[in-house]
Enzyme design. Structure first.
Site, PDB file in Angstrom:
ATOM      1  N   GLU A  19      -4.960  -7.223  15.057  1.00 42.66           N
ATOM      2  CA  GLU A  19      -4.440  -6.114  14.493  1.00 42.66           C
ATOM      3  C   GLU A  19      -5.464  -5.152  14.749  1.00 42.66           C
ATOM      4  O   GLU A  19      -5.336  -3.719  14.927  1.00 42.66           O
ATOM      5  CB  GLU A  19      -3.880  -5.991  13.304  1.00 42.66           C
ATOM      6  N   GLY A  44      -4.861  -2.343   5.125  1.00 39.69           N
ATOM      7  CA  GLY A  44      -4.318  -3.654   4.813  1.00 39.69           C
ATOM      8  C   GLY A  44      -5.055  -4.794   5.101  1.00 39.69           C
ATOM      9  O   GLY A  44      -4.974  -5.621   4.236  1.00 39.69           O
ATOM     10  N   ARG A  45      -5.377  -5.150   6.176  1.00 42.42           N
ATOM     11  CA  ARG A  45      -5.874  -6.345   6.605  1.00 42.42           C
ATOM     12  C   ARG A  45      -7.312  -6.484   5.949  1.00 42.42           C
ATOM     13  O   ARG A  45      -7.789  -7.644   6.384  1.00 42.42           O
ATOM     14  CB  ARG A  45      -5.742  -6.645   8.109  1.00 42.42           C
ATOM     15  N   GLU A  65      10.459  -4.619   4.533  1.00 40.59           N
ATOM     16  CA  GLU A  65      10.706  -6.163   4.032  1.00 40.59           C
ATOM     17  C   GLU A  65      10.244  -6.304   2.525  1.00 40.59           C
ATOM     18  O   GLU A  65      11.034  -6.844   1.951  1.00 40.59           O
ATOM     19  CB  GLU A  65       9.549  -6.937   4.655  1.00 40.59           C
ATOM     20  N   LYS A 107       9.317  -0.680  14.228  1.00 39.59           N
ATOM     21  CA  LYS A 107       9.914  -0.501  13.067  1.00 39.59           C
ATOM     22  C   LYS A 107      11.002   0.761  13.337  1.00 39.59           C
ATOM     23  O   LYS A 107      12.091   0.674  12.738  1.00 39.59           O
ATOM     24  CB  LYS A 107       8.718   0.291  11.938  1.00 39.59           C
ATOM     25  N   LYS A 119       0.870  -1.263   0.024  1.00 43.93           N
ATOM     26  CA  LYS A 119      -0.145  -0.172   0.075  1.00 43.93           C
ATOM     27  C   LYS A 119       0.894   1.078  -0.040  1.00 43.93           C
ATOM     28  O   LYS A 119       0.714   2.230  -0.765  1.00 43.93           O
ATOM     29  CB  LYS A 119      -0.733  -0.005   1.176  1.00 43.93           C
ATOM     30  N   HIS A 126      -5.139 -34.365  17.663  1.00 43.89           N
ATOM     31  CA  HIS A 126      -4.220 -35.014  18.099  1.00 43.89           C
ATOM     32  C   HIS A 126      -2.968 -34.410  18.684  1.00 43.89           C
ATOM     33  O   HIS A 126      -2.120 -34.911  18.600  1.00 43.89           O
ATOM     34  CB  HIS A 126      -3.487 -36.042  16.869  1.00 43.89           C
TER      35      HIS A 126
END
Ligand code: G6Q
Length: 547
Positions: free
Chosen positions: A357, A271-272, A216, A508, A210, A388
């Protein structure tokens, strides 16, 4: 609109729920089901093809009535309307919150700052469809004239988890001639492993960001560019092997991607909440534009259900309220998401970001510290594997873990007898969690006395059951929209901003301060705390060559 609202814990509905909790906190699901033989049908509802059974919860009609009152006292309907009308409800960033516009039909109108955004949404979808068709048909060629066979999405967080989860979920519908990879971590191991078997001449990178400033993503994008240019021998290869998805034209240009190969979205898409925007380009290439539009139609169906249905039958509202009941009154810390479908392997990771978030906030909309719990910890993995592994703690541990069980009547791959076995396990788990097995029942099985307490199941462990016909693009859209709106319901009641994420910032900023301290060839003057200073010195000494 919400400034003068009475603080949550001082409202009559909240106080009534506190009192009500004292009355029913020890009430057992065994008793509730014994007293009402039709409970399993009465505490269930169906809408937009989704069956929602919430009978195996520690609730009565009174609980639901009070929870709905709490929602009303929070102005939930007004908040829903405000979101759908494009009001700037993301107050800390002064932005509208309009993921619902991403799936609005062409003829709908949603105005932001005096402009109808729906035509822009469809213009980008059309551009994505055109590009996807070119890649899928082989018309779009790489620099050397070879057809594209590998798609690598480079992005992180909201620019990675959505398309990644949805690609895995809808793999059944994907073009198997294409290989899709998702590279997100700044850890170079991921980039190297993802690209090591790919031919650069056949690889397309979609740089999804965005802001187009995320460390990263840009680091991976630069490595990808070097990998591609080195193999293909010319800078001009970038034009054929890189496209961008972003809101930041300037930075995209700076990177060297032609803006005609840029797919746009807008600041009103968080973003999410973005994977049905251009951030879903990799997914659209994999499943094709038609399937992608079916998915958007699924989202839209749930949006309309959420916007128009009375609270007592409104699926995201019910799911949200039940979550509040456990989170705020029973003190439950987590929620387990347990899909009984292999293709939904990434669902809980995706919902983890969506929920945590959004609602991991400690101050309310006015910046006051809250005196109640907000967002829960979300976790889980598909059944039956989890059975399990960690289900032991859900069945017999000391923590209350409300669970969402998600399943489908029909399997995508018909391989007898798998699906019946899978669903038998699904139903058995919710039954065992609710009703358990008493010491008397265990003893009656002839179990040795010393083992009886160990083999006793208290039960009274709450679950929601969500069932749909089949996992399709459309049902996936409905499922994701269900959770998006559940998060909205809870955020509204907690009176927090579910649409910012300042909590990601501090780390950050501090990382940017440390980078030059790791990179510098001279011994840096360190001014951190004694632990961080020592760790940095130790790392510099023992890492070998700087990397
Ligand atoms: C999501 C967050 C966050 C974001 C990533 C990537 O809601 O904002 O996960 O999506 O930090 O950001 P960019 O898309 O700007 O690279």
């Amino acid at each position: 609109m919400s400034v003068n609202i009475t603080p949550l814990t001082q409202r009559p509905a909240w106080k009534a729920l506190e009192e009500h909790y004292q009355k029913i906190r020890t009430l057992h699901l065994r008793t509730l089901f014994d007293e009402d033989p039709r409970r399993g049908e009465r505490f269930a509802t169906e809408a937009v093809g989704m069956y929602f059974d919430y009978s195996k919860n520690r609730i009565t009609e009174e609980t639901m009535r009070l929870l709905q009152q709490l929602a009303e006292s929070s102005g939930l309907q007004e908040r829903i309307d405000a979101m759908f009308m494009g009001e700037k409800i993301n107050v800390t960033e002064q932005r509208a919150v309009l993921h619902v516009a991403l799936r609005a039909p062409r003829d709908q109108s949603i105005i932001v700052d005096g402009e109808n955004v729906v035509p822009q949404v469809h213009a980008v979808l059309d551009k994505m469809a055109d590009f996807s068709n070119q890649v899928r048909s082989g018309t779009w060629k790489g620099y050397t004239g070879k057809r594209i066979r590998n798609i690598v999405n480079i992005g992180i967080g909201g620019s990675d988890l959505g398309p990644h989860m949805a690609y895995e979920a809808l793999k059944y519908y994907s073009d198997r001639g294409l290989v899709l990879c998702f590279v997100s971590n700044v850890d170079g191991n991921e980039f190297v492993e993802s690209t090591r078997d790919l031919d650069p001449a056949e690889t397309l990178f979609i740089v999804s960001s965005k802001t187009f400033t995320t460390q990263e993503t840009l680091t991976n994008a630069h490595s990808a560019r070097a990998w591609c240019v080195q193999a293909l021998g010319n800078e001009q290869a970038v034009a054929k092997h890189f496209v961008a998805v972003s809101t930041n034209t300037e930075e995209v240009e700076k990177f060297g991607i032609d803006t005609k190969n840029m797919f746009e979205f807008w600041d009103w898409v968080g973003g999410r909440y973005s994977y049905d925007s251009a951030i879903g380009l990799s997914l659209m290439i994999a499943i094709g534009p038609e399937r992608f539009r079916e998915m958007l139609a699924g989202f839209h169906a749930m949006d309309e259900h959420f916007r128009t249905t009375p609270f007592e039958r409104n699926l995201p509202v019910l799911l949200g309220l039940i979550g509040i009941w456990y989170n705020n009154f029973f003190g439950a810390q987590t929620v387990a998401i347990l899909p009984y479908d292999h293709y939904l392997g990434f669902l809980s990771a995706y919902l983890q970001q969506l929920d945590m978030e959004s609602n991991g906030k400690h101050v309310d909309l006015e910046g006051r510290k809250v005196d109640y719990q907000t967002g829960p910890i979300i976790w889980g993995q598909p059944g039956t594997n989890g059975q399990h592994a960690f289900y032991q703690l859900i069945h017999q541990g000391t923590k209350l873990i409300p669970c969402d069980f998600i399943g489908f009547y029909q399997p995508l791959n018909k391989l007898k007898p798998h699906h019946d076995l899978l669903m038998a396990n699904f139903f058995a788990q919710t039954e065992a969690l609710a009703f358990g097995k008493t010491a008397e029942e265990v003893a009656a099985d002839g179990v040795a006395t010393f083992q009886v307490p160990h083999r006793t199941f208290e039960g009274n462990r709450p679950t929601n059951t969500i069932l749909m016909e089949r996992l399709t693009p459309e049902t996936l859209g409905k499922l994701i929209a269900l959770y998006e709106h559940k998060v909205f319901v809870q955020g509204t009641i907690w009176h927090i901003n579910s649409f910012d994420q300042w909590g990601v910032e501090l780390g950050k900023v501090l990382a940017n301060r440390i980078i030059p301290e790791l990179e510098s060839t001279d011994e840096p003057r360190l001014t951190h705390d004694s632990s961080t200073n020592t760790l940095i010195r130790r790392y510099r000494k023992l890492r070998g060559e700087p990397s």
